[in-house]
Design a protein around this motif. Structure first.
Motif, mmCIF file in Angstrom:
data_model
loop_
_atom_site.group_PDB
_atom_site.id
_atom_site.type_symbol
_atom_site.label_atom_id
_atom_site.label_comp_id
_atom_site.label_asym_id
_atom_site.label_seq_id
_atom_site.Cartn_x
_atom_site.Cartn_y
_atom_site.Cartn_z
ATOM 1 N N ALA A 54 0.824 -1.215 0.000
ATOM 2 C CA ALA A 54 0.000 0.000 0.000
ATOM 3 C C ALA A 54 0.859 1.266 0.000
ATOM 4 O O ALA A 54 0.417 2.326 -0.454
ATOM 5 C CB ALA A 54 -0.931 -0.002 1.203
ATOM 6 N N VAL A 55 2.068 1.135 0.541
ATOM 7 C CA VAL A 55 2.922 2.332 0.611
ATOM 8 C C VAL A 55 3.805 2.462 -0.627
ATOM 9 O O VAL A 55 4.608 3.392 -0.709
ATOM 10 C CB VAL A 55 3.804 2.306 1.878
ATOM 11 N N THR A 56 3.667 1.512 -1.565
ATOM 12 C CA THR A 56 4.520 1.549 -2.758
ATOM 13 C C THR A 56 4.308 2.826 -3.561
ATOM 14 O O THR A 56 5.257 3.511 -3.957
ATOM 15 C CB THR A 56 4.259 0.328 -3.640
ATOM 16 N N ALA A 57 3.034 3.145 -3.810
ATOM 17 C CA ALA A 57 2.733 4.341 -4.620
ATOM 18 C C ALA A 57 3.272 5.618 -3.968
ATOM 19 O O ALA A 57 3.923 6.428 -4.654
ATOM 20 C CB ALA A 57 1.234 4.438 -4.858
ATOM 21 N N PRO A 58 3.016 5.868 -2.661
ATOM 22 C CA PRO A 58 3.587 7.088 -2.056
ATOM 23 C C PRO A 58 5.112 7.126 -2.118
ATOM 24 O O PRO A 58 5.702 8.191 -2.327
ATOM 25 C CB PRO A 58 3.098 7.016 -0.603
ATOM 26 N N VAL A 59 5.757 5.963 -1.944
ATOM 27 C CA VAL A 59 7.218 5.932 -2.000
ATOM 28 C C VAL A 59 7.717 6.270 -3.402
ATOM 29 O O VAL A 59 8.702 7.015 -3.581
ATOM 30 C CB VAL A 59 7.745 4.554 -1.547
ATOM 31 N N ILE A 60 7.053 5.749 -4.432
ATOM 32 C CA ILE A 60 7.435 6.074 -5.813
ATOM 33 C C ILE A 60 7.262 7.573 -6.076
ATOM 34 O O ILE A 60 8.091 8.216 -6.734
ATOM 35 C CB ILE A 60 6.593 5.247 -6.808
ATOM 36 N N ILE A 61 6.170 8.119 -5.535
ATOM 37 C CA ILE A 61 5.927 9.562 -5.701
ATOM 38 C C ILE A 61 7.052 10.375 -5.049
ATOM 39 O O ILE A 61 7.535 11.359 -5.604
ATOM 40 C CB ILE A 61 4.562 9.947 -5.098
ATOM 41 N N VAL A 62 7.472 9.934 -3.843
ATOM 42 C CA VAL A 62 8.562 10.626 -3.152
ATOM 43 C C VAL A 62 9.843 10.588 -3.986
ATOM 44 O O VAL A 62 10.542 11.600 -4.152
ATOM 45 C CB VAL A 62 8.805 10.017 -1.759
ATOM 46 N N ALA A 63 10.158 9.400 -4.537
ATOM 47 C CA ALA A 63 11.373 9.259 -5.334
ATOM 48 C C ALA A 63 11.309 10.129 -6.585
ATOM 49 O O ALA A 63 12.277 10.820 -6.940
ATOM 50 C CB ALA A 63 11.573 7.796 -5.715
#
Length: 607
Positions: free
Chosen positions: A80-89
């Motif tokens: 579930a946190v994959t998308a926010p982490v990709i956005i951060v990167a």
């Protein structure tokens, strides 16, 4: 072709120093806006890139807040946190690329402006009459075109991009806080009064210290330069202890001001820390209340705290840079102040043109210091093509007369006309085309021999350079150099002998080809054999020109059409060599002494 900066031989004593003009802050702002409007495309592109980079960075706290919400809710898998982490990167990449690109463009724009400012300042300094520069401290001028421009260059490379980025990041971050909840923005604003107080204190305290520090650095540079340039005089008159004491005093003043500036900066950062603590504490309290009352989620409160934390660096950078801004501002006012020098680099004084190659001094008197006259009522007229020699004892006023005739100084009494035109009606370019001064203090510029010669005429071809060297009997040694005309001379290159350096100056005179030439003891730095070589070179360089020659050796007076004899600032005798010898006056006695010594193998200096 150079002119001396002091005239101790004429009894001028210590000149009253006048600081060069200093621009106002309004002048600096107006100049900056004018330069931006002249070439707006690159600044606008840089602004757009920095905005894109800051906007990308603002995505990061919001994405991290979403991660906090997912963790607080529980029941979610790690995917579930994959998308926010990709956005951060992705946001980090966008911020790095666009911000770096924008900063580079800002720095490039600044470097171009700085290059224009530096060239304009140097051009103005070179165009202004030497008399005006001599009334000022040489250290003041040197510090403006060296340390002040270096400070501006450093500001352009690092300070300006930092300020632009900081202002945009602060503004957009406050907008982001408002979008989260207006109360977060209100809490963050509690730090502002303390920051404003700190900045006002810094500006009030630091500005005069920074300005005094720049002036002190100029005074230190002046003291060192004058001591080095006059090293022979300093040692001859046993002035070394006094000059060392003056340099030590200037160094102590500069050091004390620098330490005072450092202490002011330390106290300023302490005040900023208090402001940060106040703002962050208020925001955490507001976040706690809003989360407890259910108005916002814990992720939103976390994002607000991260936003405020992101403000630490740009706010501190912006506020702490006020100290550097003041230093750069003080440097900018000093550099741009050179643009206020009265003589323009280009253009003519109306439609004024010279009508010949005559030189006239009508009732000319001059004083360097009020109440101390060094030249009295000089009436001289040189017809076109005439050569007049000036002789007299040390301190008689010879060099002052030469400088007035060359337009280096404006007389305090009477008028000087060149080619029928008063000096005051001549622009700097017209004056340079009309008359040239060559004296004994010749400077060899660093660069190739060809470049040094082309200072007199930038479009001169190699054949013309060689012809000018041939005229002053310097072609043989010039072509014998390791790389010929391409040989590097001056500082860091081949060291020329005094005779060669003076031949170089005379060759520049030939290339410049002014109708009027003034030689102020141009052969004095050479020995007897060297003087004979230079006298022959000067004879050829002056052919066809109206010439005023301050004679170092009486052979120059013998070959002149007329001779002026000065004593105590007055013309006491004038006529041809034969007439003055026959008159049995002071010149005749000088000639008899010189001729007798010459017969015994020793030739005294008549000056």
């Amino acid at each position: 072709m150079t002119a001396p900066t002091t005239d101790p031989a004429d009894g001028s004593g210590t000149h009253r120093r006048e600081l060069l003009p200093t621009a106002t802050a309004a002048d600096v702002r107006a100049d900056l806006l004018t330069r931006i409007r002249a070439r707006p495309a690159r600044p606008l592109a840089a602004l757009a890139l920095i905005v894109a980079g800051v906007a990308g960075g603002l995505v990061i706290p919001r994405a991290l807040g979403r991660v906090v919400d997912l963790v607080a809710e529980g029941g979610h898998t790690t995917s579930a946190v994959t998308a926010p982490v990709i956005i951060v990167a992705a946001a980090c990449l966008v911020q790095a690329v666009f911000s770096g690109w924008g900063d580079a463009l800002v720095a490039r724009c600044g470097e171009e402006m700085l290059a224009d400012i530096r060239e304009s300042a140097l051009g103005r300094a070179l165009a202004v009459p030497l008399e005006r520069l001599e009334r000022s401290s040489m250290g003041d001028l040197v510090s403006r075109v060296s340390s002040d421009t270096a400070l501006l260059a450093e500001a352009v490379r690092s300070l300006v991009p930092q300020l632009v980025g900081a202002v945009l990041e602060i503004g957009l971050t406050m907008v982001a806080l408002l979008l989260l909840d207006w109360r977060f923005a209100l809490a963050a604003l509690l730090a502002v009064p303390l920051q404003v107080w700190a900045v006002r204190w810094l500006m009030r305290t630091s500005r005069p210290v920074r300005r005094a520090e720049r002036i002190a650095q100029g005074e230190l540079a002046r003291t060192v330069l004058e001591s080095v340039d006059g090293a022979h005089t300093v040692r001859a008159f046993r002035l070394v202890p006094g000059r060392l004491a003056a340099a030590a005093h200037s160094s102590r003043v500069t050091r004390d001001l620098a330490l005072r500036s450092t202490r002011i900066g330390t106290r300023f950062f302490g005040r900023l820390n208090v402001a940060e603590w106040t703002g962050l504490s208020a925001l955490l309290v507001v976040g706690y209340v809003l989360v407890r009352t259910g108005h916002v989620g814990i992720g939103t409160a976390s994002a607000a705290a991260l936003y405020f934390h992101r403000l630490f660096d740009p706010v501190n950078g912006l506020l702490s840079s006020f100290d550097e801004v003041q230093s750069a501002g003080a440097a900018a006012t000093r550099v741009l102040g050179l643009a206020q020098l009265t003589e323009a680099l280009t253009g003519e004084a109306g439609t004024t043109r010279t009508t010949g190659a005559t030189v006239e001094l009508r009732g000319v008197g001059h004083s360097y210091v009020s109440g101390h006259q060094v030249l009295h009522g000089a009436d001289v007229r040189l017809a076109a093509g005439e050569r007049v020699a000036v002789v007299g004892t040390t301190g008689a006023g010879k060099s002052t007369l030469a400088r007035l005739a060359a337009g280096v100084h404006r007389p305090t009494e009477g008028r000087v006309l060149l080619g029928g035109v008063p000096l005051d009606a001549m622009s700097a370019p017209l004056l340079r085309r009309t008359v040239a001064l060559v004296n004994q203090e010749t400077h060899v510029f660093a660069g190739s021999l060809a470049d040094d010669l082309r200072l007199a005429r930038s479009d001169a071809g190699e054949s013309e350079l060689l012809a000018a060297l041939e005229t002053v009997d310097a072609r043989d040694w010039a072509q014998a150099l390791p790389q010929g005309l391409a040989t590097r001379i001056g500082q860091g290159g081949l060291r020329l002998t005094p005779v060669q350096a003076q031949q170089l100056a005379l060759a520049r005179l030939v290339l410049a080809d002014p109708p009027i030439a003034v030689l102020d003891e141009a052969t004095a730095e050479a020995g007897s054999a060297g003087s004979r070589v230079l006298e022959a070179a000067a004879e050829r360089a002056l052919k066809g020109r109206t010439a005023l020659v301050v004679a170092h050796r009486l052979t120059q007076a013998v070959r002149a059409d007329r001779v002026l004899v000065l004593a105590d600032g007055r013309i006491v005798e004038h006529g041809t060599h034969d007439e003055l010898v026959a008159a049995g006056g002071g010149y005749a006695a000088l000639w008899a002494a010189w001729s007798g010594a010459r017969g015994q193998g020793a030739v005294p200096d008549p000056a």
